[in-house]
Each structure stands twice: as C-alpha cells, then as structure tokens.
Design an enzyme around this catalytic site. Sequence first.
Site, PDB file in Angstrom:
ATOM      1  N   CYS B 316       0.818  -1.218   0.026  1.00 55.51           N
ATOM      2  CA  CYS B 316      -0.100  -0.053  -0.028  1.00 55.51           C
ATOM      3  C   CYS B 316       0.660   1.138  -0.087  1.00 55.51           C
ATOM      4  O   CYS B 316       1.959   1.402   0.755  1.00 55.51           O
ATOM      5  CB  CYS B 316      -1.038  -0.030   1.359  1.00 55.51           C
ATOM      6  N   CYS B 321       0.616   3.234   5.757  1.00 54.85           N
ATOM      7  CA  CYS B 321       1.510   2.111   5.678  1.00 54.85           C
ATOM      8  C   CYS B 321       2.926   2.499   5.569  1.00 54.85           C
ATOM      9  O   CYS B 321       3.887   1.853   5.863  1.00 54.85           O
ATOM     10  CB  CYS B 321       0.773   1.310   4.544  1.00 54.85           C
ATOM     11  N   HIS B 347      -6.237   4.635   5.484  1.00 56.42           N
ATOM     12  CA  HIS B 347      -5.556   3.493   4.983  1.00 56.42           C
ATOM     13  C   HIS B 347      -6.629   2.831   3.852  1.00 56.42           C
ATOM     14  O   HIS B 347      -6.394   2.510   2.766  1.00 56.42           O
ATOM     15  CB  HIS B 347      -4.992   2.343   5.684  1.00 56.42           C
TER      16      HIS B 347
END
Lengths: 383, 383
Positions: B316, B321, B347
């Site tokens: 990601c 991340c 996220h």
Amino acid sequence: MLSPENLPMTRFSFKVHATDGRARTGAITMKRGTIRTPAFMPVGTAGTVKAIKVEDVAATGADIILGNTYHLMLRPGAERMARLGGLHNFMRWDKPILTDSGGYQVMSLSDLRKITEEGVTFASHIDGSRHNLTPERSMEIQRLLGSDIVMAFDECPKIDQPRDVIARSMEMSMRWAKRSRDGFDAGGQHAEDAALFGIQQGGLDEALRGESAGKLRDIGFDGYAIGGLAVGEGQEAMFATLDFAPGQLPENAPRYLMGVGKPDDLVGAVERGVDMFDCVLPTRSGRNGQGFTWDGPVNLRNARHAEDMGPLDAECTCPTCAKYSRAYLHHLHKAGEMLGAMLLTEHNLAFYQQLMAAMRAAIAEGRFAAFAAGFRARYLAKR
Amino acid sequence: MLSPENLPMTRFSFKVHATDGRARTGAITMKRGTIRTPAFMPVGTAGTVKAIKVEDVAATGADIILGNTYHLMLRPGAERMARLGGLHNFMRWDKPILTDSGGYQVMSLSDLRKITEEGVTFASHIDGSRHNLTPERSMEIQRLLGSDIVMAFDECPKIDQPRDVIARSMEMSMRWAKRSRDGFDAGGQHAEDAALFGIQQGGLDEALRGESAGKLRDIGFDGYAIGGLAVGEGQEAMFATLDFAPGQLPENAPRYLMGVGKPDDLVGAVERGVDMFDCVLPTRSGRNGQGFTWDGPVNLRNARHAEDMGPLDAECTCPTCAKYSRAYLHHLHKAGEMLGAMLLTEHNLAFYQQLMAAMRAAIAEGRFAAFAAGFRARYLAKR
C-alpha cells in the site's frame, strides 16, 4: 554536583537569551532538537497526542511533547515498547519527548494504591492487574521508553492537607529524587543521551518549597519542575506560590510548571519566571467543543455559532481557522463527528503555540509587561 | 428525452475509454471535475467523511464523495446549508458531490415512518421532530445542498417480500422517478449545473428489473443506479442480479451500484458492468479496527499484531502504511485512541482507491479477467 554547564552541549544545554522582569526566553538544546522557551508541551498520553496526527502537532510549532509513564507502562508496556524501538519510533515523533514519572497518574487514576518509603503498589485502571512503581523502576521505564527528559519519581500530595503531612511527603519525595538520580545515572547510554529533571514539592508553603529546592540543588538536575500545583488550589494561590517558588530554583536551569494550564495561567506563570508547561487542556477542550481565541474561550456547541461563517479566530494562522467556519465546527461538534475534535484540537494546540511564540517575542523585545496586560484585558474581558 | 449526448459537455458527459468483457473504464466529466470510472465514492454522511480531513480524502485519489440527504436535512438543515453557501463550501470539498435522495435512510434510521403515494412522513432519529420527504422535496433539498449528482427519490423495499409487493413498490418508485425528474428540471440554474440519476428497482427479479429499466429510460436520466441490493441478499444473489441488471440499463450512461461494498463485491460488480460505488465499509471498518489488505481484511485488535513492526499492507502507498507499524495501529485501537480510527480510515479509503485504479488499469489493458482471478485467489485465500 551535576550542573548543565558541566555537560556536553549535545546532551542538554539551556541558554537564556533575554529576560524581562522575571520572565525569560531562551532555548534548550538536546540531541533530538531545540526547545524554544517558554515552551508548551502537548500531552501525548498513550503514545499519541489525542485526535491529531503527529506531523500536524509538529506543524503547530511544538518542539517537544509529553508522554505518560503510567499509561505506557500499562499499555503497551515498557519492555514491549523497548522491543518496538522506543516511543519515538513507535509514534513517529523524532523531536524530544519528556516523560513524567508515573507518580501523579498512579495517585489520580489507579485503584488500591499503597504508598510506602519503597514506592507505590497499585492496580491498573485498565484491567486491575497489580503493579509496582519505585524511583528505580520509574527511571528504568522511562529509559525503556527512550525518553529525552526524564522526570524524577515523586509523590504529589493533596493540596489541602496539614503542613506536617505536606512536609513529610516532600521529604520522602526528596529521598525519592536522590534515588531517581542514582537510578537514572545507572542507565548506561541513556544517561549519556537524556536529561533528568527534579521536582520541587512543599505545597503552598514558602519554607517547605525552599527546603525542597535546596535538597534538589544538592542532588543536581538538568532542570527543575514545580510540582504539586494545578491540583485545585485556584489561580490566586498558584500565582502566590509562583511569586517565590521559581526564584528558589537554580537560575541557569529550566523551570517547568507541571500540568498548567489555561492561557491566562501560562501568561501569569511566565511573568513569574517559568520556562516550560504541559497540559491536557487544549487537546481535551478540543474534543469537548471548546476553542481558545484571543478573546477568550468559545463553546462551539452554542447555537449562536450555527450560521456564523467567520473563522473561530480571525487572527489565528492554523489550518482550521484558514479553512473552516464556526458554523461548520458547531455542526461537527453537535453531530458528534470526530472531525470536530480533530479540527478543534489542531486549532487549540496551534493557539497555545502562537501564545508561547508571542510571549517569547515580547520578552525578547522587552515589552512583556505590556503584552501580558494587553492579553489579559482582551482574553478575560468577557469573563 | 434528455440523454447525455444532448447536454453540454461541461454539465455532464460520460465516455467509455475501454471495455473488457462486460467491465468498462472511462470518465464522467462535470463542472467540478472528472470522475474516473469504475469509481468508488467515500461516504460523507453528515458533512464529513468520518475521521479524516477532506484534503486527505482527496489525496487517497477520490474524485467524488457522497453526502446523505436524510442526515443533512435534519442537521444542519437544507435551508440553513443553502444560507451557508452549500455543502461544498461548508465542508471545503471542491470536487463533485453525489447526494442520495434520503429515501433509504428514512426507511432504515427514522422512527414512525408512513409511506403513501405522496411520499414519506417520519420522525427524526435525532430529536423526534416530524418531517416530510417527497420526490419534489428531495429534489429541492438536494438543490439547496448544492449537489452535483442528484439521486431520484425512491422506495427501497425489504428484499425478502413477495413478488407483488416488490412490484408495487417498484411501480411507485418509477412514478416517483418521473416526479423527481420534473422536480429537478424545475430547479433553475441548478438543473443547468447538476446531473440527475434514476434508480432501478425490482428486487432480484429479472422481469421487474427490466420493466423498471424501461420506465427509467423513457424518463431519461444522466446516469442509472441499481438500487435495492446490498440489503441482506448475500453476494451470490447480488451477483446473480448483476448478471442481468446492468445490461438492462443504457450503455452510454454510468451505472451506479448503491451501497456496495466489500472489495470482492466491487471486483465482481465491475466484472458485470458497474461503473460507480459507494459504501461506508472502509470508513466504518477503519473506526472498528478492521484494515483492508490485498491478502484480505485484518483485525488490528488481534493480539498477534502487538509486536508486528511491519506495515498493515507492504504494497500500500498510503501515509499510514508508509509511516506506522501494525503494532502501533494495534495499540491505538486497543487503547480506543481516535488516531487509530484516523489512520485506519485513511488507509482503508486509500486501499479502495488503489483497488479501483488497479481495476481501471486492468480493463484498459485488456487483462481484467486475469486481474479479477488473481485478486480473488489472494484476497479470499484465508477465508
């Protein structure tokens, strides 16, 4: 005796750049960065300054944040934090972190406390598990967290107790301060990198405060905190104590007033010679719908903001005030939306940093008395 | 009949750039911006996408967000929103906004509903106040909000009812669709700037869906939604319906599957010719500790993450991340810290946009079937 002058510049140095009356402005330099004083430290209780990203905390102008030993020793745990690379790595904050000793929260948050000369045993407020905290263990935990400024372990007694209770508590805290010093100094590389602050106790009593200051000076610390205030005594009594307490502490070291406070508390304390502060007020208020402005605090939940298209504070330079209306903040807080807490937390922290920057500039330019008077005339006008 | 081809490019145009099987990729162009399809629209229920700043929503790659008429008509209110300059100005999102009609939330959230041919009367879930919603009033509210894509007012019946109940409901929704068209067209400048989508009903029944599609085509809309799905029928039944429903709708207009869904729902629906989606799942899951990854959903509260220093998803590209460990996300969600919801929401929204971008690329490059098979093999492997 260990005094700041004897230590390498990179570990800890404090320079006063200008004084104005008892107010002073300067800088603490440490390996992880410079802390402009007077400094306000946002509180990052459990590994996060609540409701704001760490890069946004930095963008408000904060040079240092505070972490709570009590919360972090219970969750995620000090040894676990060390395995995870320390608090800085965990929460991705690379500037200095001051950690408290855990003592204050043990008294205020935990259950089934038992205090002896050795230390404190208590039950976690999270799961009831039993824990010990001693000066030695507090130093070890703060080392495992990777703290930059470690606080000595002390007892913070209730302010309304008889003088002899306050005196005995202070004396034990001073014995704990020496044990903290020894525990910190035994910390190997961490003792080479970090700083240790002692904490003055003695309630509202000038003689006890003076006695405490003398014992701390004899032990020797990088900085000195004024503990045991902001515990319900009121601003008048706090200021009366600050009329003498900072002057009892070494002039060449930073003085840190723990747990303070409202904007007008900060101005009055800087006026009396304090260099550092921490308080949950800007973050907690931000979650509860209270925003700070130069014209005093504002309750955004109040219906009068429902169609106010102006910013919370027209002079504020924070992203919230640049972008959003009071009407929007009102709506978010009425609707219980997290974004309301996020935007107001960011504003409040930025407002506090703008206030500290304004005080630093006023001291540097020798106009602090006028600044303080002007601030109060406006900030307290609606009270 | 009003068809996209007859309208000025600037108001609303839809171009399919490539097809691959029934899947297609293209773009909707509107005055406030371009929407790449297949598109996922984050849900901004009450004037905010929950727990994330609007600039961070944009940074995930979202071209459009959804606002809820039901929530906004109750708080802050449609007329008040108009006085505040409309929803875009209020929440500071300058790209397109699609608003639903309010019908679905009236059925699912409000109390004391009464449905007649005229419309719906209901009591607010916030304060019990009485309200009316009709096709005409829904169009007016969406105009007052300043919606870019307005949804026709419809009834969304429970999926498990007898065919004749589903049929009568669909027929009323089609009469409401005509009244929505007329109400929208009477909206003056707003009708020159915004688009109107009709909503197909008919449950899981191919003939009813076909009848509904025919009536919508006769009225003419800028886009066509597939309504009444994702209401408990299960993925198999939904996909069975999507095997015929998109094909019943005009090929030259976008097809929008309302309230869907899980990542594997999106892949299966794109495979069947759907162009647009909205769902609270990435944001709601983010607040509840569930993070989406290419290897399936992950519950960050699980103790196995407590010392995992790796990112939530190594592939990601989102800020969460890039910066934080699973251990930190675990800690924040266990401690109930808002930052946990904030980081995981960001996220999840970024993951959804990365999934949409991957599908668009796969369609453009004629390898969608392989992409979908590969996605499922990995995403569903642990199920």
